[in-house]
Scaffold this motif. Structure first.
Motif, PDB file in Angstrom:
ATOM      1  N   MET A   1      -6.937  -4.295  -0.243  1.00 22.56           N
ATOM      2  CA  MET A   1      -7.508  -3.232   0.592  1.00 22.56           C
ATOM      3  C   MET A   1      -8.762  -3.695   1.301  1.00 22.56           C
ATOM      4  O   MET A   1      -9.045  -3.282   2.437  1.00 22.56           O
ATOM      5  CB  MET A   1      -7.814  -1.998  -0.255  1.00 22.56           C
TER       6      MET A   1
ATOM      7  N   PHE B   1     -12.848   3.088  -4.898  1.00 24.13           N
ATOM      8  CA  PHE B   1     -11.807   2.557  -5.774  1.00 24.13           C
ATOM      9  C   PHE B   1     -11.866   3.215  -7.143  1.00 24.13           C
ATOM     10  O   PHE B   1     -12.940   3.515  -7.665  1.00 24.13           O
ATOM     11  CB  PHE B   1     -11.965   1.042  -5.948  1.00 24.13           C
TER      12      PHE B   1
ATOM     13  N   VAL C   1       1.365   5.690  -0.809  1.00 20.14           N
ATOM     14  CA  VAL C   1       0.777   7.020  -0.960  1.00 20.14           C
ATOM     15  C   VAL C   1       1.872   7.951  -1.486  1.00 20.14           C
ATOM     16  O   VAL C   1       3.038   7.565  -1.558  1.00 20.14           O
ATOM     17  CB  VAL C   1       0.230   7.565   0.385  1.00 20.14           C
TER      18      VAL C   1
ATOM     19  N   ILE D   1      -8.695   5.321  -3.994  1.00 15.86           N
ATOM     20  CA  ILE D   1      -7.694   4.255  -3.975  1.00 15.86           C
ATOM     21  C   ILE D   1      -7.515   3.733  -5.401  1.00 15.86           C
ATOM     22  O   ILE D   1      -8.449   3.187  -5.999  1.00 15.86           O
ATOM     23  CB  ILE D   1      -8.129   3.103  -3.054  1.00 15.86           C
TER      24      ILE D   1
ATOM     25  N   SER E   1      -3.094   0.603  -4.170  1.00 15.53           N
ATOM     26  CA  SER E   1      -2.997  -0.776  -3.710  1.00 15.53           C
ATOM     27  C   SER E   1      -2.391  -1.566  -4.860  1.00 15.53           C
ATOM     28  O   SER E   1      -3.005  -1.717  -5.916  1.00 15.53           O
ATOM     29  CB  SER E   1      -4.386  -1.324  -3.364  1.00 15.53           C
TER      30      SER E   1
ATOM     31  N   LEU F   1     -15.494   1.490   0.210  1.00 15.77           N
ATOM     32  CA  LEU F   1     -14.254   2.121  -0.210  1.00 15.77           C
ATOM     33  C   LEU F   1     -14.399   2.710  -1.614  1.00 15.77           C
ATOM     34  O   LEU F   1     -15.119   2.173  -2.460  1.00 15.77           O
ATOM     35  CB  LEU F   1     -13.107   1.109  -0.188  1.00 15.77           C
TER      36      LEU F   1
ATOM     37  N   VAL G   1      -4.126   6.931  -2.856  1.00 14.08           N
ATOM     38  CA  VAL G   1      -3.525   5.678  -2.409  1.00 14.08           C
ATOM     39  C   VAL G   1      -3.406   4.750  -3.610  1.00 14.08           C
ATOM     40  O   VAL G   1      -4.244   4.794  -4.517  1.00 14.08           O
ATOM     41  CB  VAL G   1      -4.401   4.992  -1.327  1.00 14.08           C
TER      42      VAL G   1
ATOM     43  N   ILE H   1       0.871  -1.181   0.000  1.00 18.36           N
ATOM     44  CA  ILE H   1       0.000   0.000   0.000  1.00 18.36           C
ATOM     45  C   ILE H   1       0.902   1.223   0.000  1.00 18.36           C
ATOM     46  O   ILE H   1       1.778   1.358   0.871  1.00 18.36           O
ATOM     47  CB  ILE H   1      -0.932   0.030   1.225  1.00 18.36           C
TER      48      ILE H   1
ATOM     49  N   LEU I   1      -9.958   6.224   6.468  1.00 21.34           N
ATOM     50  CA  LEU I   1     -10.995   5.483   5.745  1.00 21.34           C
ATOM     51  C   LEU I   1     -12.209   5.230   6.638  1.00 21.34           C
ATOM     52  O   LEU I   1     -13.358   5.286   6.179  1.00 21.34           O
ATOM     53  CB  LEU I   1     -10.438   4.147   5.241  1.00 21.34           C
TER      54      LEU I   1
END
Length: 329
Positions: A172, A188, A133, A158, A210, A186, A208, A131, A149
């Motif tokens: 995630m 995405f 950032v 994400i 993933s 979430l 972010v 993960i 989150l």
């Protein structure tokens, strides 16, 4: 007599030009490795690793090196369809796969696909989830990201390779579920692969990514990203050695995956065995180990029938995991 001389001179000139043209034409590659995504990311690394492996096996045939081609679409689905239907018998074409490809088989994202639809040649390396950032992000560790989150998942975009149910989504989702956050809450943003996801992260379109450790290894040297966690049982060697695991930070989540190559189902046995033998030789060398490490990948070597059995078991295991997440019935 003069006419014969002039004819001989013209003929000699023509032959010289033809010989020069032939010498200037580069030899055609003996083989091709297909990247089933756009350039950048883990599939691209896999083909580059296969290419280097063949150069190690036959260093004097650099003039006929393996070519790398691209056939993006559906996180590998387009390439899978091409090499299980129209291009089933290409004896010198390899296609990159990853653990994500195996997950897609378990999810039915490759249609009515089966492990038996292709010929599995070689697994060349292991990789792990991670993960990441941007370096200027407010999250210093995985706990701070998960707390954000939990407060408002809609505020954190994400980036992931693939849509709901992809391996990047599941990574995630498992972390969120560990802290009782509904994975489907979430936000995405789907991309074709890790290369696109990191480009979007750098541009600020997502907060972010993933993805995979090998993909992060390509970018961490720029100083523009921060890897919050690797999804491995222990810390990884190399450029990510200082990155803590998710487990160290209180999240019991690990995501190992393999990277390798397959061929079409109608490739003749003799050609299939030839490729298995080539990779057996490459995988046994220290030179290949060094190249693999240089790409930010980790040791894993398996070929032929042994690999096919391993993949069959892995797809079965993925099938059980996705049922637990409610992705299939």
């Amino acid at each position: 007599m003069h006419m014969l001389v002039r004819y001989a001179m013209k003929l000699g000139t023509a032959l010289l030009l033809a010989a020069h043209a032939h010498a200037a034409t580069p030899a055609q590659p003996d083989a091709e490795c297909i990247v089933p995504s756009k350039p950048g990311g883990g599939f691209d690394l896999t083909c580059k690793l296969a290419q280097k492996g063949m150069q190690i096996v036959a260093p004097k045939r650099a003039d006929a090196a393996m070519h790398i081609g691209y056939l993006p679409g559906g996180i590998g689905a387009v390439a899978w369809s091409a090499y299980t239907s129209q291009r089933r018998a290409e004896a010198d074409t390899l296609v990159a796969f990853s653990g994500g490809s195996l997950l897609n088989i378990a999810l039915g994202k490759f249609g009515n696909a089966s492990v038996n639809d292709v010929r599995w040649v070689a697994a060349l390396a292991a990789d792990y989830g991670m993960i990441a950032v941007r370096d200027d992000a407010p999250y210093r560790n995985l706990r701070e990201l998960v707390d954000a989150l939990k407060r408002d998942p809609s505020k954190v975009a994400i980036g992931a390779g693939g849509t709901i149910g992809s391996q990047d989504w599941i990574k995630m989702a498992l972390i969120a579920k560990h802290d009782r956050i509904a994975p489907k809450s979430l936000r995405f943003v789907a991309f074709e692969g890790g290369g696109e996801a990191f480009t979007a992260l750098m541009a600020g379109h997502v907060q972010v990514v993933s993805g995979d450790a090998s993909e992060a290894s390509l970018h961490i040297g720029t100083g523009k990203i921060r890897v919050l966690a690797v999804l491995s049982d222990a810390r990884l060697p190399g450029v990510l050695a200082n990155v803590p695991t998710a487990r160290e930070q209180g999240f019991d989540v690990s995501w190992p995956l393999i990277r390798g190559v397959y061929m079409g189902p109608k490739v003749p046995d003799a050609d299939y065995r030839k490729w298995v033998a080539k990779f057996d030789r490459a995988l046994a060398t220290q030179a290949f180990n060094d190249v693999r490490a240089g790409y930010g990948l980790y040791p894993f070597a398996m070929t032929g029938a042994e690999l096919t059995d391993y993949i069959r078991q892995t797809v079965d295991n993925y099938g059980r995991q996705v049922k637990e997440l409610g992705l299939i019935r």
